[in-house]
Structures are given as C-alpha cells and as structure tokens.
Design a protein around this motif. Structure first.
Motif, PDB file in Angstrom:
ATOM      1  N   ALA A 212      -7.600   7.457  -4.541  1.00 35.94           N
ATOM      2  CA  ALA A 212      -7.999   6.087  -4.224  1.00 35.94           C
ATOM      3  C   ALA A 212      -8.125   5.228  -5.477  1.00 35.94           C
ATOM      4  CB  ALA A 212      -9.324   6.094  -3.454  1.00 35.94           C
ATOM      5  N   ALA A 213      -8.606   5.808  -6.573  1.00 36.50           N
ATOM      6  CA  ALA A 213      -8.790   5.052  -7.810  1.00 36.50           C
ATOM      7  C   ALA A 213      -7.463   4.585  -8.397  1.00 36.50           C
ATOM      8  CB  ALA A 213      -9.531   5.907  -8.836  1.00 36.50           C
ATOM      9  N   ARG A 214      -6.363   5.250  -8.057  1.00 39.34           N
ATOM     10  CA  ARG A 214      -5.053   4.857  -8.567  1.00 39.34           C
ATOM     11  C   ARG A 214      -4.244   4.084  -7.536  1.00 39.34           C
ATOM     12  NH1 ARG A 214      -6.712   9.499 -10.810  1.00 39.34           N
ATOM     13  NH2 ARG A 214      -6.145   9.981 -12.974  1.00 39.34           N
ATOM     14  N   PHE A 215      -4.288   4.538  -6.305  1.00 44.04           N
ATOM     15  CA  PHE A 215      -3.423   3.965  -5.274  1.00 44.04           C
ATOM     16  C   PHE A 215      -3.875   2.574  -4.853  1.00 44.04           C
ATOM     17  CE2 PHE A 215      -1.778   3.649  -0.877  1.00 44.04           C
ATOM     18  CZ  PHE A 215      -0.437   3.905  -1.119  1.00 44.04           C
ATOM     19  N   ALA A 216      -5.169   2.359  -4.690  1.00 40.87           N
ATOM     20  CA  ALA A 216      -5.657   1.062  -4.223  1.00 40.87           C
ATOM     21  C   ALA A 216      -5.371  -0.069  -5.208  1.00 40.87           C
ATOM     22  CB  ALA A 216      -7.158   1.151  -3.912  1.00 40.87           C
ATOM     23  N   PRO A 217      -5.679   0.065  -6.506  1.00 38.97           N
ATOM     24  CA  PRO A 217      -5.351  -1.031  -7.436  1.00 38.97           C
ATOM     25  C   PRO A 217      -3.859  -1.310  -7.528  1.00 38.97           C
ATOM     26  CG  PRO A 217      -6.952   0.473  -8.428  1.00 38.97           C
ATOM     27  CD  PRO A 217      -6.443   1.135  -7.186  1.00 38.97           C
ATOM     28  N   ALA A 218      -3.030  -0.261  -7.547  1.00 40.03           N
ATOM     29  CA  ALA A 218      -1.589  -0.469  -7.620  1.00 40.03           C
ATOM     30  C   ALA A 218      -1.087  -1.195  -6.379  1.00 40.03           C
ATOM     31  CB  ALA A 218      -0.876   0.874  -7.780  1.00 40.03           C
ATOM     32  N   THR A 219      -1.591  -0.811  -5.211  1.00 46.98           N
ATOM     33  CA  THR A 219      -1.186  -1.472  -3.974  1.00 46.98           C
ATOM     34  C   THR A 219      -1.608  -2.935  -3.977  1.00 46.98           C
ATOM     35  OG1 THR A 219      -1.418   0.621  -2.772  1.00 46.98           O
ATOM     36  CG2 THR A 219      -1.339  -1.387  -1.463  1.00 46.98           C
ATOM     37  N   PHE A 220      -2.787  -3.211  -4.494  1.00 47.55           N
ATOM     38  CA  PHE A 220      -3.278  -4.593  -4.555  1.00 47.55           C
ATOM     39  C   PHE A 220      -2.336  -5.463  -5.377  1.00 47.55           C
ATOM     40  CE2 PHE A 220      -5.715  -7.942  -6.664  1.00 47.55           C
ATOM     41  CZ  PHE A 220      -6.351  -8.544  -5.585  1.00 47.55           C
ATOM     42  N   VAL A 221      -1.960  -5.008  -6.551  1.00 45.62           N
ATOM     43  CA  VAL A 221      -1.092  -5.790  -7.438  1.00 45.62           C
ATOM     44  C   VAL A 221       0.271  -6.012  -6.790  1.00 45.62           C
ATOM     45  CG1 VAL A 221       0.094  -5.806  -9.660  1.00 45.62           C
ATOM     46  CG2 VAL A 221      -2.290  -5.053  -9.527  1.00 45.62           C
TER      47      VAL A 221
END
Length: 324
Positions: free
Chosen positions: A301-310
């Motif tokens: 979650a710490a990697r996937f969520a920020p990348a998806t947001f951008v």
C-alpha cells in the motif's frame, strides 16, 4: 487443561471486543448520548454511517465473489481465460472490470483472491483499479449526474481504463513479489466446498471489513475538520483546483456509485478538475488504502497508492484536455 488451551481460552477475539463495546454503550448510554448530540459529532456520525452504508453491500458482494473464486473456480480456468503473456493479460483484466457491477470495496478482496488462484499480480491489480470505475452502474450514475455533459462519461471511462493498464504494466516493470503479503488463509483443501466457502467469507470479512471501518472513521474526521470555504478559494486557481479535488477524493472516500453526484455538486470547479475527482476516487482513497493494507500488506500500500495517485491525476488531466 493444557497450558496452550489456557492461553487460547483467555485470548480475546473480535467477537469478544464487539460484545464488550456494546456492553459499555449500554452502561454509559446517557453520557454517550449527550456527547453525540453536539453538531460536530452529529456530522461525524452522519458521514461515517453514510460511508459504511454505501460500502458494506459492495464489500459483501466482493467477499462472496472472492470466496466463489477461491473455492469453486479451478486454477486452470484463469490460465485459459487470460493471455499467457503478462503484458497482454493486463489490458484483458482491465476491460473485464466492465462486467462487474461493484465498487472499490468489493474489488480489493476479489483481486486478492485472483492472485491466490494464480493470476499474475499485474493483471489482478489492473482489474482492481478498473472495475470500480468503468462498470455499467458507475457509468450510468455519471451520466445521470452530468446530463448536460455526456462527455464526462467518456472521459471517466477512458481515463480510468488507461490508468488501470498503466499501473498494471508499471507493476510488471518495477513491482516485486515480496511487496505483496497476503494474509494467512484458512486451509480449505480438507473442507467440504460449503464449509470452505463460508470459512473464506469469514476470513475476508474480518480483514477487509476491519480496515473499511478505519477508513470510514478517517474520512468522517476529514469531513468535520476541513472548512468548506477553502474549496471556493482553491477553485479559482486551475492548478490548485485539480490538486484540491484529487486530494479531496482521497479524503472523502465516497463509494464510486455515488461520487459522480458529489462531483456534480462541486459546480465552482472546472469539468477537468471534477474528472480528476472521479478518476482518483475509486482508485485511491482512505478506506481503499486501509483495505489494501489489510489484504496486501503495508509495504504494498505504501508504494502502490502514491504511484496510482500520481498516474491517475496526470492521465485524468490529459484526457480532460482532449475530451472535455
């Protein structure tokens, strides 16, 4: 009685905790009622209950479908249904989201079950992102919410599908298997189909449902703490308006079946900014991040969520510039 049995007897579970909370509410119902009567807490309670009411039916649907996939669908089915090459499986899984009428609350346990059944994580994650945003119910709700702007339906579908595929391919390129830590599942092989099905349902409800509650509580707190007058100030700046609605989509955690009506009510913002709201919300919000943490683990979650947001913000802005 063995020592291990004594430890197990004294161990409290979720049922015991819930029973204790209900008992405390009954004993202290008077003080609790007086505290809840304040306007801010009434607003908090309203938002929390609304998020839960919107999300729980689709969470249950997703958990039931996840259990069906885990128990009744053989692994060989996915080998036949999806292309063997992972890069080709990603767009196929993304388009498959069209046929599932659900929201992000249901797609998380389904994606976890798909990975357990041997589907490549990139395809399962692409499905996770696409299903809540491009299914018929969501697109129909968007058309009803924007009767004078039918291009919003096309923009939402195209942008969401592009984001899902890009994130799937990005996972193929940069993702690592050890970032996904699926929780331990009950051993289903030695159970009958019926008992294995309900064991899987109970397991997923505990993991996904608990984090859904935490996400709904966080969303309720944000609704109470963020002043509405800030929105009008941000709407006057084209760049800040896009970022504001992207962040607002994360914080509000509205179910994808209802977020179009909220976006339509934000009439002070441009259509492009509202498209960003509609694309980001079903893919990255507080309850979804919480549920992803419960199903896939904190490292994921710490990697996937920020990348998806951008990616979601950039793609939505680009599609909005062309379609709207």
């Amino acid at each position: 009685m063995k020592p291990d049995d004594e430890v197990r007897w004294w161990r409290f579970g979720s049922v015991e905790v819930l029973a204790g909370l209900l008992l405390l509410l009954v004993v202290f119902r008077g003080p609790v009622a007086s505290v809840i009567s304040t306007p801010r807490l009434q607003t908090w309670t309203t938002v929390f209950v609304s998020v839960m009411v919107q999300a729980v039916p689709f969470l249950v649907f997703g958990v039931l479908l996840s259990a069906v996939i885990a128990v009744f669908v053989p692994r060989s089915f996915w080998a036949r249904a999806l292309p063997r090459h992972p890069a080709l499986a990603v767009p196929v899984a993304s388009v498959a989201g069209v046929v599932l009428p659900g929201c992000e609350c249901g797609s998380v346990p389904i994606a976890g079950s798909l990975i357990r059944r041997g589907v490549t994580p990139a395809a399962a994650l692409a499905f996770l992102l696409a299903a809540p945003a491009i299914n018929p119910i969501v697109l129909a709700a968007t058309a009803v919410a924007f009767p004078d702007n039918p291009e919003m339906v096309l923009g939402r579908a195209v942008a969401s599908l592009i984001v899902a595929m890009l994130m799937g391919w990005l996972w193929l390129r940069l993702g690592r298997a050890d970032w996904i830590r699926l929780p331990h599942r009950p051993e289903l092989d030695d159970l009958s189909k019926g008992r294995a099905f309900w064991a899987a349902v109970r397991h997923d409800v505990v993991h996904a449902g608990g984090f859904l509650v935490l996400g709904a509580m966080a969303a309720a707190c944000i609704n109470v703490l963020v002043p509405e007058r800030w929105l009008q100030t941000l709407a006057d700046n084209p760049v800040l308006s896009v970022l504001a609605l992207a962040v607002l989509a994360v914080l509000l955690s509205i179910c994808s079946e209802a977020d179009a009506f909220v976006a339509a009510s934000l009439s002070q913002f441009s259509l492009s900014a509202r498209l960003v709201f509609l694309v980001v919300g079903p893919m990255v919000d507080l309850k979804l991040i919480s549920m992803q943490t419960g199903v896939f683990g904190r490292r994921f979650a710490a990697r996937f969520a920020p990348a998806t947001f951008v990616v979601a913000v950039l793609v939505a802005v680009g599609v909005g510039a062309v379609v709207l």
